[in-house]
Design an enzyme around this catalytic site. Structure first.
Site, PDB file in Angstrom:
ATOM      1  N   ARG A 151     -23.881 -23.662  54.725  1.00  0.00           N
ATOM      2  CA  ARG A 151     -23.335 -24.929  55.225  1.00  0.00           C
ATOM      3  C   ARG A 151     -22.590 -24.727  56.539  1.00  0.00           C
ATOM      4  NH1 ARG A 151     -20.065 -27.212  50.513  1.00  0.00           N
ATOM      5  NH2 ARG A 151     -19.660 -28.882  51.978  1.00  0.00           N
ATOM      6  N   GLN A 209     -12.315 -36.055  53.125  1.00  0.00           N
ATOM      7  CA  GLN A 209     -12.647 -35.097  52.060  1.00  0.00           C
ATOM      8  C   GLN A 209     -13.687 -34.117  52.591  1.00  0.00           C
ATOM      9  OE1 GLN A 209     -13.190 -37.376  48.084  1.00  0.00           O
ATOM     10  NE2 GLN A 209     -13.420 -38.878  49.693  1.00  0.00           N
ATOM     11  N   ASN A 210     -14.211 -34.399  53.765  1.00  0.00           N
ATOM     12  CA  ASN A 210     -15.302 -33.573  54.298  1.00  0.00           C
ATOM     13  C   ASN A 210     -14.764 -32.281  54.891  1.00  0.00           C
ATOM     14  OD1 ASN A 210     -16.807 -35.741  53.583  1.00  0.00           O
ATOM     15  ND2 ASN A 210     -17.123 -36.515  55.654  1.00  0.00           N
ATOM     16  N   ASP A 266     -16.676 -30.590  57.093  1.00  0.00           N
ATOM     17  CA  ASP A 266     -17.304 -30.400  58.413  1.00  0.00           C
ATOM     18  C   ASP A 266     -16.293 -30.736  59.508  1.00  0.00           C
ATOM     19  OD1 ASP A 266     -17.449 -33.232  59.218  1.00  0.00           O
ATOM     20  OD2 ASP A 266     -19.008 -33.464  57.700  1.00  0.00           O
ATOM     21  N   HIS A 273      -9.680 -31.425  51.588  1.00  0.00           N
ATOM     22  CA  HIS A 273     -10.482 -30.463  50.812  1.00  0.00           C
ATOM     23  C   HIS A 273     -10.810 -29.196  51.614  1.00  0.00           C
ATOM     24  CE1 HIS A 273     -12.017 -33.752  47.794  1.00  0.00           C
ATOM     25  NE2 HIS A 273     -10.778 -33.374  47.566  1.00  0.00           N
ATOM     26  N   THR A 280     -17.589 -42.725  50.362  1.00  0.00           N
ATOM     27  CA  THR A 280     -17.155 -41.838  49.272  1.00  0.00           C
ATOM     28  C   THR A 280     -17.443 -42.508  47.936  1.00  0.00           C
ATOM     29  OG1 THR A 280     -15.291 -40.610  48.300  1.00  0.00           O
ATOM     30  CG2 THR A 280     -14.726 -42.616  49.514  1.00  0.00           C
ATOM     31  N   SER A 281     -17.914 -41.696  46.968  1.00  0.00           N
ATOM     32  CA  SER A 281     -18.418 -42.260  45.706  1.00  0.00           C
ATOM     33  C   SER A 281     -17.316 -42.622  44.715  1.00  0.00           C
ATOM     34  CB  SER A 281     -19.367 -41.255  45.042  1.00  0.00           C
ATOM     35  OG  SER A 281     -18.659 -40.063  44.756  1.00  0.00           O
ATOM     36  N   ASN A 339     -19.670 -48.773  52.274  1.00  0.00           N
ATOM     37  CA  ASN A 339     -20.577 -47.896  51.536  1.00  0.00           C
ATOM     38  C   ASN A 339     -21.953 -48.555  51.469  1.00  0.00           C
ATOM     39  OD1 ASN A 339     -21.801 -46.223  49.296  1.00  0.00           O
ATOM     40  ND2 ASN A 339     -19.717 -45.405  49.263  1.00  0.00           N
ATOM     41  N   ALA A 360     -22.709 -46.475  57.309  1.00  0.00           N
ATOM     42  CA  ALA A 360     -21.454 -46.292  58.032  1.00  0.00           C
ATOM     43  C   ALA A 360     -21.666 -46.379  59.547  1.00  0.00           C
ATOM     44  CB  ALA A 360     -20.845 -44.944  57.662  1.00  0.00           C
TER      45      ALA A 360
HETATM   46  C1  BJW Z   1     -23.125 -43.723  52.580  1.00  0.00           C
HETATM   47  C2  BJW Z   1     -24.110 -43.321  53.449  1.00  0.00           C
HETATM   48  C3  BJW Z   1     -24.110 -43.927  54.692  1.00  0.00           C
HETATM   49  C4  BJW Z   1     -24.385 -42.194  51.684  1.00  0.00           C
HETATM   50  N1  BJW Z   1     -23.199 -44.848  54.975  1.00  0.00           N
HETATM   51  N2  BJW Z   1     -22.236 -44.653  52.876  1.00  0.00           N
HETATM   52  C5  BJW Z   1     -11.181 -35.949  34.592  1.00  0.00           C
HETATM   53  C6  BJW Z   1     -10.699 -37.185  35.063  1.00  0.00           C
HETATM   54  C7  BJW Z   1     -10.074 -37.289  36.318  1.00  0.00           C
HETATM   55  C8  BJW Z   1      -9.921 -36.177  37.134  1.00  0.00           C
HETATM   56  C9  BJW Z   1     -10.389 -34.963  36.664  1.00  0.00           C
HETATM   57  C10 BJW Z   1     -11.007 -34.855  35.421  1.00  0.00           C
HETATM   58  N3  BJW Z   1     -11.386 -33.554  35.256  1.00  0.00           N
HETATM   59  C11 BJW Z   1     -11.020 -32.857  36.351  1.00  0.00           C
HETATM   60  C12 BJW Z   1     -10.419 -33.707  37.227  1.00  0.00           C
HETATM   61  C13 BJW Z   1      -9.895 -33.378  38.573  1.00  0.00           C
HETATM   62  C14 BJW Z   1     -11.023 -33.044  39.544  1.00  0.00           C
HETATM   63  C15 BJW Z   1     -12.015 -34.203  39.537  1.00  0.00           C
HETATM   64  O1  BJW Z   1     -11.811 -35.234  40.165  1.00  0.00           O
HETATM   65  N4  BJW Z   1     -13.141 -34.034  38.863  1.00  0.00           N
HETATM   66  C16 BJW Z   1     -14.125 -35.125  38.762  1.00  0.00           C
HETATM   67  C17 BJW Z   1     -15.522 -34.556  38.947  1.00  0.00           C
HETATM   68  C18 BJW Z   1     -13.899 -35.838  37.449  1.00  0.00           C
HETATM   69  N5  BJW Z   1     -10.395 -32.901  40.854  1.00  0.00           N
HETATM   70  C19 BJW Z   1      -9.900 -31.760  41.249  1.00  0.00           C
HETATM   71  O2  BJW Z   1      -9.997 -30.737  40.599  1.00  0.00           O
HETATM   72  C20 BJW Z   1      -9.148 -31.768  42.566  1.00  0.00           C
HETATM   73  N6  BJW Z   1      -7.879 -31.193  42.408  1.00  0.00           N
HETATM   74  C21 BJW Z   1      -6.935 -31.779  41.633  1.00  0.00           C
HETATM   75  O3  BJW Z   1      -7.116 -32.838  41.058  1.00  0.00           O
HETATM   76  O4  BJW Z   1      -5.742 -31.083  41.622  1.00  0.00           O
HETATM   77  C22 BJW Z   1      -4.660 -31.650  40.859  1.00  0.00           C
HETATM   78  C23 BJW Z   1      -3.679 -32.300  41.772  1.00  0.00           C
HETATM   79  C24 BJW Z   1      -3.931 -33.574  42.249  1.00  0.00           C
HETATM   80  C25 BJW Z   1      -2.992 -34.186  43.077  1.00  0.00           C
HETATM   81  C26 BJW Z   1      -1.867 -33.528  43.457  1.00  0.00           C
HETATM   82  C27 BJW Z   1      -1.622 -32.251  42.997  1.00  0.00           C
HETATM   83  C28 BJW Z   1      -2.539 -31.627  42.146  1.00  0.00           C
HETATM   84  C29 BJW Z   1      -9.885 -30.957  43.613  1.00  0.00           C
HETATM   85  C30 BJW Z   1     -11.166 -31.593  44.003  1.00  0.00           C
HETATM   86  C31 BJW Z   1     -11.966 -30.686  44.919  1.00  0.00           C
HETATM   87  C32 BJW Z   1     -13.281 -31.328  45.317  1.00  0.00           C
HETATM   88  N7  BJW Z   1     -14.092 -30.379  45.924  1.00  0.00           N
HETATM   89  C33 BJW Z   1     -15.408 -30.775  46.448  1.00  0.00           C
HETATM   90  C34 BJW Z   1     -16.179 -29.498  46.890  1.00  0.00           C
HETATM   91  C35 BJW Z   1     -15.415 -28.689  47.858  1.00  0.00           C
HETATM   92  C36 BJW Z   1     -15.685 -29.096  49.288  1.00  0.00           C
HETATM   93  C37 BJW Z   1     -17.078 -28.712  49.748  1.00  0.00           C
HETATM   94  O5  BJW Z   1     -17.616 -27.705  49.305  1.00  0.00           O
HETATM   95  O6  BJW Z   1     -17.594 -29.456  50.561  1.00  0.00           O
HETATM   96  O7  BJW Z   1     -15.271 -31.719  47.503  1.00  0.00           O
HETATM   97  S1  BJW Z   1     -16.424 -31.622  45.262  1.00  0.00           S
HETATM   98  C38 BJW Z   1     -17.197 -32.695  46.408  1.00  0.00           C
HETATM   99  O8  BJW Z   1     -16.848 -34.042  46.019  1.00  0.00           O
HETATM  100  C39 BJW Z   1     -16.516 -32.415  47.760  1.00  0.00           C
HETATM  101  C40 BJW Z   1     -16.273 -33.818  48.246  1.00  0.00           C
HETATM  102  O9  BJW Z   1     -15.227 -33.817  49.217  1.00  0.00           O
HETATM  103  C41 BJW Z   1     -15.938 -34.579  47.000  1.00  0.00           C
HETATM  104  C42 BJW Z   1     -16.114 -36.062  47.112  1.00  0.00           C
HETATM  105  O10 BJW Z   1     -17.439 -36.409  47.311  1.00  0.00           O
HETATM  106  P1  BJW Z   1     -17.788 -37.653  48.247  1.00  0.00           P
HETATM  107  O11 BJW Z   1     -17.312 -37.412  49.604  1.00  0.00           O
HETATM  108  O12 BJW Z   1     -17.329 -38.900  47.593  1.00  0.00           O
HETATM  109  O13 BJW Z   1     -19.387 -37.557  48.299  1.00  0.00           O
HETATM  110  P2  BJW Z   1     -20.504 -38.123  47.289  1.00  0.00           P
HETATM  111  O14 BJW Z   1     -21.748 -37.385  47.538  1.00  0.00           O
HETATM  112  O15 BJW Z   1     -20.000 -38.157  45.898  1.00  0.00           O
HETATM  113  O16 BJW Z   1     -20.680 -39.649  47.707  1.00  0.00           O
HETATM  114  C43 BJW Z   1     -21.262 -40.026  48.936  1.00  0.00           C
HETATM  115  C44 BJW Z   1     -21.109 -41.532  49.077  1.00  0.00           C
HETATM  116  O17 BJW Z   1     -21.577 -41.912  50.362  1.00  0.00           O
HETATM  117  C45 BJW Z   1     -21.946 -42.328  48.054  1.00  0.00           C
HETATM  118  O18 BJW Z   1     -21.122 -43.355  47.512  1.00  0.00           O
HETATM  119  C46 BJW Z   1     -23.087 -42.958  48.892  1.00  0.00           C
HETATM  120  O19 BJW Z   1     -23.456 -44.252  48.448  1.00  0.00           O
HETATM  121  C47 BJW Z   1     -22.423 -43.048  50.238  1.00  0.00           C
HETATM  122  N8  BJW Z   1     -23.330 -42.985  51.377  1.00  0.00           N
HETATM  123  N9  BJW Z   1     -24.928 -42.359  52.784  1.00  0.00           N
HETATM  124  C48 BJW Z   1     -22.291 -45.198  54.005  1.00  0.00           C
HETATM  125  N10 BJW Z   1     -25.090 -43.601  55.611  1.00  0.00           N
END
Ligand code: BJW
Length: 237
Positions: free
Chosen positions: A59, A91-92, A94, A109, A177-178, A202, A220
């Site tokens: 990546r 959250q990205n 990049d 992130h 973001t989803s 979105n 977007a």
């Molecule tokens: C378009 C488009 C276009 C497409 N135009 N739109 C149970 C319940 C609740 C929470 C938890 C649970 N179990 C565990 C948790 C916590 C956990 C969590 O949320 N898990 C879930 C899976 C349930 N979270 C964590 O562990 C986080 N830490 C935490 O909570 O610590 C505790 C704490 C909190 C607060 C204070 C203190 C302590 C850490 C989360 C880390 C996320 N990491 C990742 C990977 C690392 C980064 C990387 O490698 O890149 O981050 S996961 C991945 O998901 C990445 C992203 O940043 C993140 C979000 O994804 P995003 O950006 O929403 O992308 P997509 O693909 O999901 O969606 C794309 C969207 O775009 C879609 O809607 C499309 O429709 C749209 N789209 N093209 C407009 N052209």
């Protein structure tokens, strides 16, 4: 003090999709048949560091083949021209917001172009590949270098700055973001409680769509420049 509204923008993978960066959940949350949680978690890293390094090396290398799109550029323009606060949280991992000219970006992130030593916590700019045998230049530990990325179960960065921005937000905009990953998915509720107008941009309905008051449905790259034009027009009067 300016009477222009304080704006908070949260971006996700969808804003970079039109630049050619794949989103997470559109690919069924898989990378080469590995679940994202496997390559983006501390457990996954201790089980198979070589696999995790390969995922992030690929990546990081791919960043040189992509460019900011009109959505990144419009946000940078809003940050430059809006007379009130504009806080950009992404959250990205990049660097497309920076390359579009955004003066300040909160990478909650982490960043692909940084590496960190898990032993001494030193963070450095990193453009090359990482591997499991590398030595830290600061503390000399071997095998402790890791991507500067927030994995599942780890605490996202800058949470205090984010809370301050959300609590003073008068307009909250989430783009591409989803709404599946917390704490970012919960920001809209915090902003609403602070009295903010909430807008979702979105292509699809998301897990958090019901919480938003307004929706701009579409790409977007088309919807964000129009929204920025509207916001700048309304503050110009
Ligand atoms: C378009 C488009 C276009 C497409 N135009 N739109 C149970 C319940 C609740 C929470 C938890 C649970 N179990 C565990 C948790 C916590 C956990 C969590 O949320 N898990 C879930 C899976 C349930 N979270 C964590 O562990 C986080 N830490 C935490 O909570 O610590 C505790 C704490 C909190 C607060 C204070 C203190 C302590 C850490 C989360 C880390 C996320 N990491 C990742 C990977 C690392 C980064 C990387 O490698 O890149 O981050 S996961 C991945 O998901 C990445 C992203 O940043 C993140 C979000 O994804 P995003 O950006 O929403 O992308 P997509 O693909 O999901 O969606 C794309 C969207 O775009 C879609 O809607 C499309 O429709 C749209 N789209 N093209 C407009 N052209």
């Amino acid at each position: 003090m300016s009477s222009a509204p304080s704006i908070v923008i949260l971006t996700g993978a969808g804003i970079s999709a039109e630049s050619g960066v794949p989103t997470f959940r559109d690919a069924n949350g898989l990378w080469e048949n590995h679940r994202i949680e496997e390559v983006a978690s501390p457990n996954g890293f201790s089980r198979n560091p070589a696999l995790v390094h390969r995922f992030y090396n690929m990546r990081r290398a791919a960043l040189s083949t992509v460019h900011p799109n009109p959505a990144h550029q419009a946000i940078a323009r809003l940050q430059r021209e809006h007379p009130g606060w504009v806080t950009l949280i992404t959250q990205n991992v990049d660097d497309l917001h920076e390359r579009a000219g955004s003066p300040e970006v909160i990478h909650m992130h982490g960043e692909l172009l940084k590496a960190r030593c898990a032993q001494c916590d030193e963070v450095r700019t990193w453009r090359k590949d990482l591997d499991a045998l590398m030595r830290c230049d600061y503390c000399r530990s071997v095998g402790k270098m890791r991507p500067h990325i927030v994995w599942f179960g780890e605490t996202p960065f800058y949470m205090e700055d984010i809370a301050t921005a959300l609590n003073r937000a008068e307009i909250f905009i989430a783009i591409g973001t989803s709404g599946h990953v917390y704490p970012a998915a919960g920001f809209v509720e915090v902003a609403r409680q602070a009295g903010a107008r909430t807008i979702e941009v979105n292509m699809d309905v998301t897990a958090m769509s019901d919480v938003f008051q307004e929706h701009r449905v579409g790409k977007a790259g088309e919807k964000v420049p129009a929204l920025v034009e509207e916001l700048l027009g309304s503050t110009r009067g």
